[in-house]
Each structure stands twice: as structure tokens, then as C-alpha cells.
Motif scaffolding. Structure first.
Motif, PDB file in Angstrom:
ATOM      1  N   ALA A 156       2.304   4.514  -1.799  1.00 29.60           N
ATOM      2  CA  ALA A 156       3.166   3.812  -2.741  1.00 29.60           C
ATOM      3  C   ALA A 156       3.833   4.872  -3.604  1.00 29.60           C
ATOM      4  O   ALA A 156       3.194   5.837  -4.023  1.00 29.60           O
ATOM      5  CB  ALA A 156       2.371   2.845  -3.606  1.00 29.60           C
ATOM      6  N   ILE A 157       5.126   4.714  -3.830  1.00 27.24           N
ATOM      7  CA  ILE A 157       5.872   5.644  -4.674  1.00 27.24           C
ATOM      8  C   ILE A 157       6.412   4.880  -5.871  1.00 27.24           C
ATOM      9  O   ILE A 157       6.891   3.754  -5.736  1.00 27.24           O
ATOM     10  CB  ILE A 157       7.024   6.315  -3.903  1.00 27.24           C
ATOM     11  CG1 ILE A 157       6.484   7.052  -2.671  1.00 27.24           C
ATOM     12  CG2 ILE A 157       7.776   7.300  -4.801  1.00 27.24           C
ATOM     13  CD1 ILE A 157       7.553   7.728  -1.832  1.00 27.24           C
ATOM     14  N   LYS A 168       8.843   1.133 -11.459  1.00 24.72           N
ATOM     15  CA  LYS A 168       8.959   0.323 -10.241  1.00 24.72           C
ATOM     16  C   LYS A 168       8.200   1.029  -9.131  1.00 24.72           C
ATOM     17  O   LYS A 168       8.276   2.249  -8.981  1.00 24.72           O
ATOM     18  CB  LYS A 168      10.409   0.126  -9.823  1.00 24.72           C
ATOM     19  CG  LYS A 168      10.505  -0.759  -8.574  1.00 24.72           C
ATOM     20  CD  LYS A 168      11.913  -1.125  -8.205  1.00 24.72           C
ATOM     21  CE  LYS A 168      11.914  -2.017  -6.957  1.00 24.72           C
ATOM     22  NZ  LYS A 168      13.272  -2.392  -6.519  1.00 24.72           N
ATOM     23  N   THR A 169       7.459   0.249  -8.345  1.00 21.93           N
ATOM     24  CA  THR A 169       6.637   0.801  -7.271  1.00 21.93           C
ATOM     25  C   THR A 169       7.039   0.213  -5.935  1.00 21.93           C
ATOM     26  O   THR A 169       7.290  -0.994  -5.818  1.00 21.93           O
ATOM     27  CB  THR A 169       5.141   0.513  -7.524  1.00 21.93           C
ATOM     28  OG1 THR A 169       4.760   1.097  -8.771  1.00 21.93           O
ATOM     29  CG2 THR A 169       4.275   1.101  -6.419  1.00 21.93           C
ATOM     30  N   GLN A 170       7.105   1.068  -4.915  1.00 23.11           N
ATOM     31  CA  GLN A 170       7.465   0.641  -3.570  1.00 23.11           C
ATOM     32  C   GLN A 170       6.422   1.148  -2.587  1.00 23.11           C
ATOM     33  O   GLN A 170       6.167   2.349  -2.486  1.00 23.11           O
ATOM     34  CB  GLN A 170       8.839   1.204  -3.194  1.00 23.11           C
ATOM     35  CG  GLN A 170       9.331   0.793  -1.822  1.00 23.11           C
ATOM     36  CD  GLN A 170       9.770  -0.652  -1.759  1.00 23.11           C
ATOM     37  OE1 GLN A 170      10.284  -1.194  -2.726  1.00 23.11           O
ATOM     38  NE2 GLN A 170       9.554  -1.288  -0.626  1.00 23.11           N
ATOM     39  N   LYS A 171       5.793   0.228  -1.863  1.00 21.14           N
ATOM     40  CA  LYS A 171       4.830   0.622  -0.834  1.00 21.14           C
ATOM     41  C   LYS A 171       5.542   0.850   0.496  1.00 21.14           C
ATOM     42  O   LYS A 171       6.596   0.277   0.752  1.00 21.14           O
ATOM     43  CB  LYS A 171       3.760  -0.463  -0.666  1.00 21.14           C
ATOM     44  CG  LYS A 171       2.833  -0.615  -1.854  1.00 21.14           C
ATOM     45  CD  LYS A 171       1.762  -1.656  -1.575  1.00 21.14           C
ATOM     46  CE  LYS A 171       0.801  -1.800  -2.751  1.00 21.14           C
ATOM     47  NZ  LYS A 171      -0.258  -2.808  -2.477  1.00 21.14           N
ATOM     48  N   GLY A 172       4.916   1.679   1.330  1.00 24.62           N
ATOM     49  CA  GLY A 172       5.493   1.906   2.644  1.00 24.62           C
ATOM     50  C   GLY A 172       5.172   3.279   3.176  1.00 24.62           C
ATOM     51  O   GLY A 172       4.053   3.778   3.018  1.00 24.62           O
ATOM     52  N   GLU A 173       6.179   3.900   3.786  1.00 25.88           N
ATOM     53  CA  GLU A 173       6.005   5.190   4.437  1.00 25.88           C
ATOM     54  C   GLU A 173       7.172   6.089   4.067  1.00 25.88           C
ATOM     55  O   GLU A 173       8.297   5.631   3.858  1.00 25.88           O
ATOM     56  CB  GLU A 173       5.961   4.989   5.955  1.00 25.88           C
ATOM     57  CG  GLU A 173       5.801   6.246   6.762  1.00 25.88           C
ATOM     58  CD  GLU A 173       5.701   5.972   8.261  1.00 25.88           C
ATOM     59  OE1 GLU A 173       6.388   6.674   9.034  1.00 25.88           O
ATOM     60  OE2 GLU A 173       4.940   5.056   8.647  1.00 25.88           O
ATOM     61  N   ALA A 189       9.562   3.800   1.743  1.00 28.42           N
ATOM     62  CA  ALA A 189       8.818   3.872   0.481  1.00 28.42           C
ATOM     63  C   ALA A 189       9.644   4.478  -0.640  1.00 28.42           C
ATOM     64  O   ALA A 189       9.312   4.305  -1.816  1.00 28.42           O
ATOM     65  CB  ALA A 189       7.532   4.681   0.666  1.00 28.42           C
ATOM     66  N   ILE A 190      10.726   5.171  -0.274  1.00 28.15           N
ATOM     67  CA  ILE A 190      11.570   5.764  -1.307  1.00 28.15           C
ATOM     68  C   ILE A 190      12.954   5.106  -1.372  1.00 28.15           C
ATOM     69  O   ILE A 190      13.583   5.066  -2.430  1.00 28.15           O
ATOM     70  CB  ILE A 190      11.700   7.294  -1.118  1.00 28.15           C
ATOM     71  CG1 ILE A 190      12.140   7.961  -2.422  1.00 28.15           C
ATOM     72  CG2 ILE A 190      12.603   7.649   0.052  1.00 28.15           C
ATOM     73  CD1 ILE A 190      11.926   9.460  -2.441  1.00 28.15           C
ATOM     74  N   PRO A 206      17.848  -2.623  -0.959  1.00 28.86           N
ATOM     75  CA  PRO A 206      17.080  -1.758  -0.052  1.00 28.86           C
ATOM     76  C   PRO A 206      17.336  -2.124   1.398  1.00 28.86           C
ATOM     77  O   PRO A 206      17.943  -3.156   1.706  1.00 28.86           O
ATOM     78  CB  PRO A 206      15.629  -2.051  -0.452  1.00 28.86           C
ATOM     79  CG  PRO A 206      15.669  -3.459  -0.951  1.00 28.86           C
ATOM     80  CD  PRO A 206      17.007  -3.614  -1.635  1.00 28.86           C
ATOM     81  N   THR A 207      16.846  -1.269   2.309  1.00 26.47           N
ATOM     82  CA  THR A 207      16.906  -1.604   3.728  1.00 26.47           C
ATOM     83  C   THR A 207      15.891  -2.712   4.017  1.00 26.47           C
ATOM     84  O   THR A 207      15.063  -3.042   3.188  1.00 26.47           O
ATOM     85  CB  THR A 207      16.568  -0.374   4.582  1.00 26.47           C
ATOM     86  OG1 THR A 207      15.261   0.104   4.196  1.00 26.47           O
ATOM     87  CG2 THR A 207      17.583   0.725   4.382  1.00 26.47           C
TER      88      THR A 207
END
Length: 399
Positions: free
Chosen positions: A214-215, A220-225, A237-238, A371-372
Motif C-alpha cells: 500500500a502506498i 490517501k492510500t492505494q493498495k496494489g502493486e 499502487a501509485i 485512476p486506471t
């Protein structure tokens, strides 16, 4: 007598606008500068043709910056509505494990585009290729291929400033600015972000993924890769933090992000696993107890002072909140999408240009961000349908 609609630009927002305009009320012509339509549509499909996202529309709307500008359009033609329409014209879809929506397995992007174009042909929509918009004449009529085009309604669907290879180069921006329409310079979004990596880190880890992280940026936080590249970081994630990163870069020439390498574990859980481990070596503790990847361990070991890295409490804190400084965007032409274009204050709630009556802007040429994951395409098609419904009602009212 039918009204005439000239749509300048042949992309998704134009396709849906033309499809939803009522055939008995309008004669519709799309002017496309390329030899074929939908080139960016096809390029976007190379990595897996993500059409929209399946999440609840109330959450869906929150993905946009600003969210209120597109709210009415998204509610008018939701992600479910888009899937239903695609199915109706012969493009069944399915929801993937990421909750993203794709064409049914086996359906290629070119087949999706061909189906849409055939649908438009069945509705008597005329598409003129190699027709380039260059400005307006003294009567505010658009000039295309050095010829004045006169119609009851003109709709611009010219796209953003990314992916020049598809013709989406944003070259129209100065033309609108010179016309007195307020514009905002394009900036990259959903792009790679530059980090001044230490040489030994990038030599060992270029191209390596940081999975299940998570970044965070500006609360604001975004989980992913994310993927480590020579340039910096890229990945979902970014990408979702683009508005926050962009604001910090524009204001301070630097944006600090924080990586949580183990979002599934609390700080207390991490520290407990570390101090109770039978492993004696820090690397082995991180690998065996916390399942950190070699790249994650290299980041910690390379950037943390030795006394921090060897202190369980400090190391645990950095596993949950590891700071990195972003110093720039990737070039616009390498970005997935752009922000900028037409200032949202330059159009009204129906996307009509304030100082050009009966002329409209839809899709990615307007200054919104997403976002995408299907959000970009959904907003484009939703603005097209929203305008179509508005014009359909306008003609009814005029009668």
C-alpha cells in the motif's frame, strides 16, 4: 426537419454520443483526423481490454478528481448501463478477479471496435476520415480540412495529450486558448514517477515488482502493486495517487510517498513476529517471518541507516511507513492519460462551452482525473451519453 450534429474526434465519447442521439431527430457526422477511428481505444486494449469497473456506483464516483463534475453523467449512464449496452450490441462482458470488466474471453479489441462502428453505421452515422479541425471562422463555425462546417450542434471529442502515436497529442489546446476558451496545460497522470535511486539498488532490482503493498501520499492510500524501474516507480499502487503526487510536485517540486510493505499486518503484529523469531539474521527474519521479497528487503537495507535497520522497533515502523521522495513525472507521451485541457469553468453543466453556444466538449479533453481500472473509459462514454440525452430532450422541448 432533422438537426445536424458535427462530432469532431472519433473516440469512445464520440461513439457513445452518436449512438445515443435519436436517429429520427439528428443527422450525425463524426470527423476523424486519422485514417481510422478509435486508435487510442485499440492501443489501450493491448494490456488487457479493461472496459469499466464493477464496483458500486457510489464508490465509483469517488475515484474521480473532482468527483462532483462528473457525478451527473456517471449516474445517468453507470458502469452497469455501459455493460448492458455493450451486451445489447453484441459485446458480452465478464468481471475479472480484480473486479474490472472485460470483453468475454476470446473477444479481441479490434472486434469490440468493429462491433461499435457497425452499430453506428446501422444508425446512419457518417464517419469522415482524414478530416482535421484547425479552428473557427469569424462566425464561430468550425473549419475542417480548410472548409467551414455548418451544423446545428458541434461537439468536440478531441482527447487528451498522451499517446501521440494514436493521434491523441493535445495539439488542439492552443487553438482553443487563442479562441478565448480557458485552458490548462497538460500534465501526465497515471504515469511512472521519477525517483533518484541509489545505483546499487537499481542495478539489483530494476524491473522487480513490489507486490501486495500500500502506498500513501497526503492522507490517501492505494493498495496494489508497483514496479521498480530505472526511472522510478510505476503500477496501480501509485497511479491512484496521481492527484496527490501532482499537487505536491507542482507546489514543492517533490512529493513524499510512504510504502507499507505489509498492509495485512499491524505494526504490533510485525514487531511481535520479529522479536519472537528464532532467526538470528535480520534478512532471514524479514524473509521467513514477514515474507518480504528480496526487493523489499533491499529497499529497507539500502535506504535505512544501519542503526535503524538493526533496531526491531525502528525497522518495524519503516516496514509500515517507508518514505521515498518523488522528484518528477514521466514525459506526457509515456503517460497512460493526462490532466489539463479545457478548464471545467469554461463549460456549463451540460458540457456546453460558455462563450460558444451550441458547441460542446466531452471526454478526456476536459480537466478531470481518474485512476486506471476502467474509470477513464467509463467517464468518456458517460459524458457522451449524458450530452446525447440532453440534446434529445432539447429537440423535444423545441417542438
Amino acid at each position: 426537419m432533422k438537426k445536424t450534429v458535427s462530432i469532431i474526434g472519433g473516440g469512445p465519447s464520440a461513439f457513445l454520443l452518436a449512438s445515443f442521439l435519436e436517429e429520427e431527430k439528428f443527422t450525425v457526422t463524426i470527423y476523424e483526423k486519422n485514417k481510422t477511428a478509435g486508435r487510442k481505444f485499440l492501443v489501450a486494449g493491448k494490456g488487457g481490454f479493461n472496459l469499466t469497473h464493477s464496483e458500486d456506483i457510489s464508490e465509483f464516483i469517488k475515484r474521480y478528481t473532482p468527483s462532483n463534475f462528473l457525478k451527473n453523467a456517471l449516474l445517468n449512464f453507470t458502469n452497469t448501463d455501459f455493460r448492458n449496452w455493450l451486451n445489447k450490441i453484441g459485446i458480452p462482458t465478464f468481471i475479472g478477479s480484480s473486479k474490472r470488466v472485460y470483453p468475454k474471453e476470446g473477444i479481441k479489441p479490434i472486434e469490440v471496435l468493429t462491433t461499435i462502428l457497425n452499430h453506428l453505421e446501422s444508425k446512419s452515422v457518417n464517419i469522415k476520415y482524414e478530416h482535421v479541425f484547425s479552428g473557427w471562422n469569424s462566425d464561430n463555425n468550425p473549419i475542417i480540412n480548410n472548409t467551414t462546417v455548418i451544423s446545428d450542434y458541434t461537439v468536440f471529442s478531441l482527447g487528451g495529450g498522451s499517446w501521440k502515436v494514436t493521434g491523441s497529442d493535445g495539439s488542439w489546446l492552443n487553438t482553443f486558448k487563442e479562441k478565448g476558451i480557458k485552458t490548462i496545460p497538460f500534465q501526465a497522470t497515471n504515469c511512472a514517477y521519477k525517483i533518484d535511486w541509489k545505483p546499487n539498488l537499481i542495478q539489483q532490482n530494476e524491473g522487480k515488482p513490489l507486490k501486495n503493498i500500500a502506498i500513501s501520499c497526503d492522507n490517501k492510500t492505494q493498495k496494489g502493486e508497483a514496479v521498480i524501474t530505472k526511472f522510478g516507480l510505476e503500477g496501480n499502487a501509485i497511479y491512484g495517487l496521481s492527484p496527490q503526487i501532482r499537487e505536491a510536485l507542482n507546489q514543492h517540486k517533490k512529493a513524499t510517498i510512504y510504502i507499507d510493505f505489509k498492509p495485512s499486518l499491524s505494526l504490533e503484529n510485525i514487531l511481535s513476529k520479529m522479536v519472537t523469531s528464532n532467526q538470528k539474521n535480520t534478512i532471514q527474519i524479514l524473509k521467513k517471518e514477514l515474507k518480504l521479497s528480496p526487493s523489499q528487503i533491499d529497499l529497507l537495507k539500502t535506504y535505512l541507516p544501519k542503526e535503524t535497520y538493526l533496531n526491531s522497533s525502528y525497522l518495524a515502523e519503516n516496514i509500515k511507513k517507508f518514505p521515498l521522495d518523488i522528484i518528477d513525472f514521466s514525459p506526457i507521451d509515456e503517460a497512460i492519460s493526462t490532466v489539463g485541457g479545457i478548464d471545467l469553468k469554461a463549460v456549463n453543466e451540460n458540457f456546453e462551452i460558455n462563450n460558444l453556444p451550441n458547441q460542446f466538449c466531452i471526454g478526456e479533453m476536459l480537466n478531470w482525473d481518474a485512476p486506471t481500472g476502467g474509470y477513464l473509459l467509463q467517464a468518456c462514454v458517460s459524458t457522451g451519453v449524458y450530452l446525447a440525452n440532453y440534446l434529445n430532450k432539447t429537440i423535444t422541448t423545441e417542438k
